[in-house]
Write an enzyme that holds these catalytic residues in place. Structure first.
Site, PDB file in Angstrom:
ATOM      1  CG  ASN A  15     -11.292   7.119   2.745  1.00  0.00           C
ATOM      2  OD1 ASN A  15     -11.237   6.053   2.144  1.00  0.00           O
ATOM      3  ND2 ASN A  15     -12.205   7.365   3.662  1.00  0.00           N
ATOM      4  CD  GLU A  69     -18.235  -2.455   4.972  1.00  0.00           C
ATOM      5  OE1 GLU A  69     -18.679  -1.460   5.558  1.00  0.00           O
ATOM      6  OE2 GLU A  69     -18.509  -3.617   5.312  1.00  0.00           O
ATOM      7  CB  CYS A  87     -16.308   5.528   5.794  1.00  0.00           C
ATOM      8  SG  CYS A  87     -15.268   4.429   6.749  1.00  0.00           S
TER       9      CYS A  87
END
Ligand code: NAP
Length: 496
Positions: A169, A264, A298
């Protein structure tokens, strides 16, 4: 155009090369991996499917290159990073174009991602010079039982070879958020880009090549994560893994050796709305937070937890704004663009169907054409629906009506994720109490969750990650402390 001009040497025929030992190369596998354009659903680009032997070679070279790089003065490392940042920004248009074609990011946002990445690299150079230019000096007589006979000098040293794996992304930004800190700290870097976003990453790597970094210090291995990923992450030559992505990160953490990990991972960021909130502000933040880049962030708002007494008004305000979102191709800068893949669209549709079966209120009609899914707000979502807990990574947002603040906090904390959250209220005391009670790495007060600015600490609790990112934290994470202790024959007190 991708693979043109200064980027001509990174492509051979219609297949982009991989980068090793300071050169662009074809894989001996003779195989390539196709990158499907999410909008046209046709093959857009091809990259090399690298072999395990090629990974071994890259690791060997990275180890040698790192030893020399660690002896390169800090100011010189910073100088090269500044140069790479400028070259990256200069080529924002062709790299942005790759992002449009590979991940269907709106054209304007694609260019912004490249510019933000250049700024991030420059900031790493500046922060690294300050942070690593200092160490600590300790004397022994501060600990009981000791005289002042020992002087301890400690500073930060590199870890060695850092393996960086970003997600689709923000392929460029989340690659440089690993590359910048790793390099300024004296490490070498092996990048495994996401398949969707690989070509943008190869162009970005070429900007580092053009800046003149030493041979072998940066490499970029392409191939499917499912095929080459385990070999890379379990490779004995790797001294640190910095990964951003989904559940794959949990599997990597279980398999990796005794090396520092920065993970992450996913999130289910909750937006808690109290009765006294400015509902216009909330509605704009829900649109920005929930639907930017079609919800594929996210830190997207992934569930709204609103007090029942203001829920009707808020839902109406959000509905009005959803109706204004433009839907279409990324080239036209539409707000909502196709999601990254057909499997992703199918997954989102599964969540929508489950919510429909279980009685959620559809504020808009569900509409899909290929990978393009129209924005959808689902009201009256209940905890027995999958969408209440799972990350859609698409333009579909559930609203859960709550009767108390405690109910909202309970829902937020019952999630296995703990990335960010946000609370909207005019009462700072309530906001602080809620922030403290939410089990997430960050809580935003009166704004949607966000990863930036890139120097802020950024971390997830529970299944959302290990460690903390943000430029300063990443530089620290990619170093070890090394001490030298000077032992004096007799105690020595200054001016004593
Ligand atoms: P993903 O499927 O986990 O993929 C992430 C990266 O891992 C890609 O480069 C992928 O390569 C690679 N990979 C796949 N299998 C691997 C393996 N066995 N070993 C090593 N690497 C492997 O995630 P995604 O779909 O790209 O991104 C979406 C997810 O990322 C969401 O869950 C989102 O919340 C999360 N995310 C988190 C943050 C954060 O900072 N917390 C930021 C952005 C996104 P291939 O593409 O070749 O498969």
């Amino acid at each position: 155009m991708a693979g043109n001009g200064v980027f001509g040497e990174i492509i051979d025929g219609d297949v982009f090369k991989y980068y090793a030992d300071g050169e662009w190369k074809k894989s001996s596998s003779g195989k390539s991996v196709s990158i499907i354009n999410p909008t046209t659903r046709k093959v857009q680009y091809k990259v090399q499917a690298c072999t395990q032997e090629e990974v071994n070679k890259v690791m060997e070279i990275a180890k040698v290159a790192q030893k020399a790089w660690a002896k390169t003065p800090l100011w010189k490392r910073a100088e090269l990073l500044h140069k790479a940042a400028a070259i990256l920004k200069e080529h924002k248009a062709p790299i942005g174009e790759c992002l449009v074609k590979e991940i269907a990011k709106p054209a304007k946002d694609s260019v912004t991602e490249v510019v933000r990445s250049g700024d991030l690299v420059s900031y790493c150079a500046e922060e690294g010079v300050r942070l690593l230019g200092q160490g600590t000096f300790l004397v022994s007589d501060s600990f009981p039982g000791n005289e002042r006979t020992k002087y301890c000098l400690s500073s930060k040293i590199p870890l060695g070879v850092v393996l960086a794996i970003p997600p689709f992304n923000y392929p460029v930004n989340l690659a440089v958020s690993k590359i910048g800190p790793a390099l300024i700290a004296g490490n070498s870097l092996v990048l495994k880009p996401p398949t969707q976003g690989a070509v943008a990453c190869l162009h970005m790597v070429h900007c580092f090549h053009l800046a003149g970094f030493p041979k072998g210090l940066i490499s970029c291995i392409t191939g499917k994560g499912s095929e080459i990923g385990d070999f890379l992450t379990m490779h004995p030559g790797v001294n640190c893994i910095s990964f951003t992505g989904g559940d794959t990160g949990i599997a990597i953490s279980k398999k990796a050796g005794m090396i520092p990990l920065q993970m992450e991972l996913g999130g289910k960021d909750a937006c808690i709305v109290l009765e006294d909130a400015d509902l216009d502000l909330v509605a704009s933040n829900i649109i920005k937070g929930g639907f930017s880049y079609s919800g594929q962030r996210c830190t997207a708002v992934k569930v709204v937890l609103v007090m029942e007494s203001v829920a009707d008004t808020l839902v109406e305000k959000v509905k009005t704004k959803v109706a204004k979102l433009t839907v279409g191709p990324p080239e036209d800068n539409c707000d909502i663009t196709p999601v990254v893949s057909e499997s992703s669209a199918n997954f989102i549709e599964g969540l929508v169907n489950d919510a429909k079966q279980k009685g959620a209120t559809f504020c808009q009609e569900y509409k899909r054409d290929g990978n393009l899914i129209w924005p959808l707000l689902l009201d009256n979502v209940r905890p027995d629906m999958r969408i209440a807990w799972e990350e859609p990574f698409g333009p579909v947002l559930p609203v859960i009506r709550i009767g108390s603040i405690e109910e909202g906090i309970h829902h937020c904390n019952a999630s296995n994720f703990g990335l960010q959250g946000c609370v909207f209220t005019k009462d700072i005391n309530k906001a602080m109490l809620i922030s403290d009670a939410m089990e997430t790495g960050t809580v935003q007060i009166n704004s949607a969750p966000a990863r930036g600015p890139d120097h802020f600490p950024f971390q997830g609790l529970k299944d959302s990650g290990i460690g903390s990112q943000g430029i300063t934290n990443s530089i620290n994470m990619m170093t070890k402390v090394k001490s030298t202790v000077i032992n004096l024959p007799t105690p020595s007190y200054t001016m004593g």
